[in-house]
Design a protein around this motif. Structure first.
Motif, PDB file in Angstrom:
ATOM      1  N   ARG A  64     -32.129  68.119 -27.324  1.00 40.40           N
ATOM      2  CA  ARG A  64     -33.056  69.353 -27.106  1.00 40.40           C
ATOM      3  C   ARG A  64     -33.750  69.755 -28.049  1.00 40.40           C
ATOM      4  O   ARG A  64     -33.386  69.448 -29.249  1.00 40.40           O
ATOM      5  N   VAL A  65     -34.986  70.414 -28.046  1.00 35.89           N
ATOM      6  CA  VAL A  65     -35.803  70.608 -29.016  1.00 35.89           C
ATOM      7  C   VAL A  65     -36.379  72.274 -28.997  1.00 35.89           C
ATOM      8  O   VAL A  65     -36.706  72.553 -27.685  1.00 35.89           O
ATOM      9  N   ALA A  66     -36.495  72.829 -29.978  1.00 38.97           N
ATOM     10  CA  ALA A  66     -37.011  74.089 -29.851  1.00 38.97           C
ATOM     11  C   ALA A  66     -38.013  74.463 -31.187  1.00 38.97           C
ATOM     12  O   ALA A  66     -37.991  73.732 -32.300  1.00 38.97           O
ATOM     13  N   ASP A  69     -38.102  79.104 -32.471  1.00 37.19           N
ATOM     14  CA  ASP A  69     -36.860  79.924 -31.582  1.00 37.19           C
ATOM     15  C   ASP A  69     -36.976  79.840 -30.242  1.00 37.19           C
ATOM     16  O   ASP A  69     -36.099  80.546 -29.428  1.00 37.19           O
ATOM     17  N   TYR A  70     -37.904  79.039 -29.675  1.00 35.92           N
ATOM     18  CA  TYR A  70     -37.931  78.900 -28.129  1.00 35.92           C
ATOM     19  C   TYR A  70     -37.957  77.538 -27.660  1.00 35.92           C
ATOM     20  O   TYR A  70     -38.453  76.522 -28.305  1.00 35.92           O
ATOM     21  N   PHE A  71     -36.923  77.075 -26.656  1.00 36.13           N
ATOM     22  CA  PHE A  71     -37.026  75.759 -26.305  1.00 36.13           C
ATOM     23  C   PHE A  71     -38.176  75.271 -25.901  1.00 36.13           C
ATOM     24  O   PHE A  71     -39.210  76.058 -25.301  1.00 36.13           O
ATOM     25  N   ALA A  72     -38.410  73.927 -26.053  1.00 38.84           N
ATOM     26  CA  ALA A  72     -39.769  73.362 -25.948  1.00 38.84           C
ATOM     27  C   ALA A  72     -39.857  72.141 -25.277  1.00 38.84           C
ATOM     28  O   ALA A  72     -38.637  71.534 -25.052  1.00 38.84           O
ATOM     29  N   LYS A  73     -40.870  71.387 -24.714  1.00 42.78           N
ATOM     30  CA  LYS A  73     -40.800  70.176 -23.934  1.00 42.78           C
ATOM     31  C   LYS A  73     -41.160  69.230 -25.127  1.00 42.78           C
ATOM     32  O   LYS A  73     -42.080  69.389 -26.071  1.00 42.78           O
ATOM     33  N   TRP A  74     -40.742  68.046 -25.044  1.00 42.30           N
ATOM     34  CA  TRP A  74     -40.915  67.085 -26.178  1.00 42.30           C
ATOM     35  C   TRP A  74     -42.554  66.862 -26.145  1.00 42.30           C
ATOM     36  O   TRP A  74     -42.935  66.252 -27.191  1.00 42.30           O
ATOM     37  N   ASP A  76     -45.073  68.620 -26.141  1.00 41.18           N
ATOM     38  CA  ASP A  76     -45.692  70.021 -26.705  1.00 41.18           C
ATOM     39  C   ASP A  76     -46.094  69.589 -28.010  1.00 41.18           C
ATOM     40  O   ASP A  76     -45.564  68.797 -28.609  1.00 41.18           O
ATOM     41  N   PHE A  86     -33.819  70.330 -34.030  1.00 43.11           N
ATOM     42  CA  PHE A  86     -33.628  69.320 -32.993  1.00 43.11           C
ATOM     43  C   PHE A  86     -32.008  69.857 -32.772  1.00 43.11           C
ATOM     44  O   PHE A  86     -31.374  69.931 -33.879  1.00 43.11           O
ATOM     45  N   ILE A  87     -31.743  69.900 -31.462  1.00 47.01           N
ATOM     46  CA  ILE A  87     -30.251  70.616 -31.058  1.00 47.01           C
ATOM     47  C   ILE A  87     -29.685  69.177 -30.485  1.00 47.01           C
ATOM     48  O   ILE A  87     -29.911  68.835 -29.356  1.00 47.01           O
TER      49      ILE A  87
END
Length: 93
Positions: A64-66, A69-74, A76, A86-87
């Motif tokens: 997942r990616v942020a 501090d907010y989750f984002a779409k790849w 973006d 990168f989570i």
């Protein structure tokens, strides 16, 4: 390349703060770094560039990616000064 081209190249770059956790931090041998990328770079492109440098064992699809501090779409795009994390998947028990 002329001095004008060089100045334009510099102005088209941006600084992104990248934060690594878990296995990515181990593989990059760091917890964070500031990287220079071209403007209009997507999160996918950023990960690809870092993967070429560090040879991460996890494919992008596993992460997942942020951004800031907010989750984002790849797909973006990122902006100058953004913080990207990168989570990796977390197993619970």
């Amino acid at each position: 390349m002329s001095a004008i081209d060089t100045k334009a190249d510099i102005e088209s770059m941006m600084d992104i703060n990248v934060i690594y956790f878990a296995s990515l931090a181990d593989e990059a041998n760091r917890q964070q770094e500031t990287v220079k990328v071209q403007q209009n770079t997507s999160l996918t492109e950023l990960y690809e560039q870092l993967n070429q440098k560090y040879h991460f064992s996890r494919p992008q699809a596993d992460l997942r990616v942020a951004v800031n501090d907010y989750f984002a779409k790849w797909t973006d795009h990122i902006n100058d000064g953004d913080s990207v994390v990168f989570i990796t998947p977390v197993a619970g028990g």
